[in-house]
Design an enzyme around this catalytic site. Structure first.
Site, mmCIF file in Angstrom:
data_model
loop_
_atom_site.group_PDB
_atom_site.id
_atom_site.type_symbol
_atom_site.label_atom_id
_atom_site.label_comp_id
_atom_site.label_asym_id
_atom_site.label_seq_id
_atom_site.Cartn_x
_atom_site.Cartn_y
_atom_site.Cartn_z
ATOM 1 N N ASP A 270 18.786 63.840 11.400
ATOM 2 C CA ASP A 270 18.471 65.162 10.858
ATOM 3 C C ASP A 270 18.798 65.291 9.387
ATOM 4 O O ASP A 270 19.426 64.439 8.793
ATOM 5 C CB ASP A 270 19.350 66.270 11.454
ATOM 6 N N MET B 275 27.554 77.255 10.496
ATOM 7 C CA MET B 275 26.237 77.889 10.336
ATOM 8 C C MET B 275 26.396 79.357 9.947
ATOM 9 O O MET B 275 25.685 80.224 10.467
ATOM 10 C CB MET B 275 25.432 77.766 11.642
ATOM 11 N N LYS C 265 15.756 68.929 10.884
ATOM 12 C CA LYS C 265 15.989 70.311 11.266
ATOM 13 C C LYS C 265 16.873 70.985 10.240
ATOM 14 O O LYS C 265 17.986 70.547 9.974
ATOM 15 C CB LYS C 265 16.698 70.362 12.623
HETATM 16 N N1 SAH Z 1 27.989 68.797 15.135
HETATM 17 C C1 SAH Z 1 28.322 69.260 13.820
HETATM 18 C C2 SAH Z 1 27.981 70.694 13.609
HETATM 19 C C3 SAH Z 1 26.500 70.986 13.702
HETATM 20 S S1 SAH Z 1 26.084 72.635 13.393
HETATM 21 C C4 SAH Z 1 29.806 68.944 13.546
HETATM 22 O O1 SAH Z 1 30.535 68.587 14.467
HETATM 23 O O2 SAH Z 1 30.221 69.042 12.401
HETATM 24 C C5 SAH Z 1 25.652 72.589 11.696
HETATM 25 C C6 SAH Z 1 26.723 73.235 10.848
HETATM 26 O O3 SAH Z 1 27.809 72.350 10.714
HETATM 27 C C7 SAH Z 1 26.323 73.538 9.426
HETATM 28 O O4 SAH Z 1 25.587 74.751 9.321
HETATM 29 C C8 SAH Z 1 27.663 73.648 8.759
HETATM 30 O O5 SAH Z 1 28.261 74.890 9.042
HETATM 31 C C9 SAH Z 1 28.452 72.580 9.487
HETATM 32 N N2 SAH Z 1 28.514 71.316 8.753
HETATM 33 C C10 SAH Z 1 28.154 70.091 9.202
HETATM 34 N N3 SAH Z 1 28.422 69.144 8.278
HETATM 35 C C11 SAH Z 1 28.975 69.790 7.229
HETATM 36 C C12 SAH Z 1 29.487 69.365 5.976
HETATM 37 N N4 SAH Z 1 29.493 68.093 5.611
HETATM 38 N N5 SAH Z 1 29.994 70.292 5.149
HETATM 39 C C13 SAH Z 1 30.024 71.593 5.499
HETATM 40 N N6 SAH Z 1 29.532 72.050 6.654
HETATM 41 C C14 SAH Z 1 29.038 71.157 7.531
#
Ligand code: SAH
Length: 468
Positions: free
Chosen positions: A35, A169, A57
């Site tokens: 993604d 998010m 996405k």
């Molecule tokens: N599975 C992921 C989360 C997916 S939902 C996890 O465990 O991190 C997607 C959200 O994750 C984004 O909208 C943001 O809020 C957060 N996110 C994922 N990677 C990020 C990053 N490197 N820096 C800041 N926010 C992040």
């Protein structure tokens, strides 16, 4: 034969924050489905001939539906492929990993889950914020502010929670989060941090309170993807965030495997983007008669290794060279050969070759060297470098380029798309040795620094590149 799907957690972005198992799965993948949030550099762990399917996405954007992603995984697995479904952070923390697993189970597709570091915890650490701390928080709560398809948030109970609140998010919902919490009794001075692209060069962190965080986000142009952190632990950010010499610098480095230079720069806080060095095509050459004595001039280590391989095929090893003098065209080759147990008699300048010398090297390289006519038959072109054109993402975001070998120079000059090459030629380049520096300047790079030796790399890069 039926395939297999790995729901693989990519971690928060920094490619070294992938698990060892995750790396191994990528190394053996036939297909990688990834993604928008996944750092594309992770794909370099997968075989170059794997299929890379981007299912970009983005939040609030229906690029490709979840049903289509599910079908894609199933179809690829049913075709017998090893499918890696690479997901940001941990696959089971939001991001619908659970649903993907359920779908696969329903369709009898074998799968596994390989956890990743979730941004919800490790993203905070990247900004110096511990998710718990004895003085500030003994619990934490990870929430999504993105409401589609789920229960509305119970703001009354959220506002009562004593622990650290982490919203994923949530950027588009920041106003709602702030308003609802203030309405329900959180004080305006409650500390808040917002961390975009945590652990990556583009990490952008805003620190404030419930009363001013919205203004800070606007001022610092912070947008999605980001983590919103609310609670006393945010106060520790100043004290616990790291300030290494190259913190958040973005460096382009052509290399195929991890090198000492990579580690030095990464340990100083830089994010290093790969640029593939391309392939090599070996050639059979007419071997000299090793029973006669002679001089072998080694212009390139790899070329010598290919020569050794070819000798081995006809039952000859190093002993065949016992009556020969071995010469290297620079000190680095001499040292590297010595590390491999081959002693070089001395280093020779190409201008001083004898007509009877045998010269081993890479094809393009040897073609550009001017030899005495009588020497032409004695060139052992054991391989050719092949530089396929590659494109890099966002060439305008690099703070520096680091190249430490001739092959890396060639890979940049011949492997970059012409428009991107033009952009990269304006970025400060750092290299080891005069020859490489001259080569790069001659090839249009505008700011080239020869740092002399590896120990000087980080200080030089720090001094030259902008400190914003
Ligand atoms: N599975 C992921 C989360 C997916 S939902 C996890 O465990 O991190 C997607 C959200 O994750 C984004 O909208 C943001 O809020 C957060 N996110 C994922 N990677 C990020 C990053 N490197 N820096 C800041 N926010 C992040």
């Amino acid at each position: 034969m039926s395939g297999f799907v790995t729901l693989l957690g990519a971690g928060p972005g920094n490619i070294e924050l992938l698990t060892l198992l995750g790396k191994r799965r990528l190394e053996h993948a036939d297909v990688v489905i990834y993604d928008h949030l996944v750092n594309p550099d992770l794909l370099s762990y997968a075989p170059a001939n794997a299929d890379f399917l981007y299912v970009g996405k983005k939040p609030y954007q229906k690029h490709i539906s979840q049903d289509e992603i599910n079908d894609l995984m199933r179809v690829q697995a049913e075709a017998g492929k090893k499918v890696v479904r690479l997901k940001a952070g941990d696959p089971f923390v939001f991001g619908r990993g659970g649903e993907e697993g359920q779908y696969l189970r329903e369709h009898n597709v074998e799968f596994e889950v390989v956890p990743g570091l979730t941004s919800a915890i490790t993203g905070l650490a990247a900004a110096g914020i511990p998710i718990t701390h004895r003085d500030y928080a003994s619990s934490f709560h990870i929430l999504t502010a993105h409401q589609t398809g789920s229960q509305p948030l119970n703001w009354d109970s959220i506002a009562q929670m004593e622990g650290t609140l982490v919203f994923l998010m949530g950027v588009a919902e920041l106003h709602t989060i702030v308003t609802e919490l203030l309405k329900r009794g959180k004080t305006a001075t409650t500390p808040v941090a917002i961390i975009q692209w945590a652990t990556q060069w583009r990490q952008n962190t805003g620190i404030g309170t419930l009363s001013d965080i919205e203004a800070i986000v606007k001022r610092q142009h912070i947008s999605s993807p980001a983590l919103i952190v609310i609670g006393g632990v945010v106060n520790l950010s100043q004290q616990l965030s790291s300030h290494r010499a190259l913190e958040r610098k973005h460096i382009l480095m052509p290399f195929s495997t991890h090198t000492r230079t990579h580690d030095l720069l990464a340990d100083a806080g830089a994010s290093i983007d790969f640029f593939n060095l391309g392939d090599q095509q070996s050639h059979d050459v007419d071997l000299p008669d090793f029973n006669q004595s002679g001089r072998l001039v080694i212009t390139n280590l790899r070329a010598f290794e290919y020569l050794q391989q070819q000798m081995m095929q006809v039952g000859l090893d190093q002993r065949a060279l016992s009556g020969w003098q071995l010469l290297a065209t620079n000190n680095l080759i001499k040292e590297r050969l010595q590390q491999r147990g081959v002693l070089v008699d001395h280093v020779i300048d190409l201008a001083n070759l004898n007509a009877t010398d045998w010269v081993v090297g890479e094809q393009n390289d040897l073609s550009t060297m001017s030899f005495d006519d009588s020497n032409v038959d004695r060139q052992l072109m054991t391989y050719t470098d092949i530089f396929k054109q590659q494109s890099i993402s966002s060439p305008d975001t690099f703070d520096a380029v680091v190249v430490t070998s001739k092959r890396a120079c060639l890979a940049l000059v011949h492997g970059l798309e012409p428009d991107q090459l033009k952009q990269i030629q304006t970025v400060p380049v750092f290299t080891l040795g005069d020859k490489l520096a001259t080569f790069l300047s001659d090839n249009g790079f505008q700011s080239v620094t020869n740092v002399g030796n590896l120990a000087q790399m980080v200080p030089h890069v720090k001094k030259v590149i902008k400190n914003d």
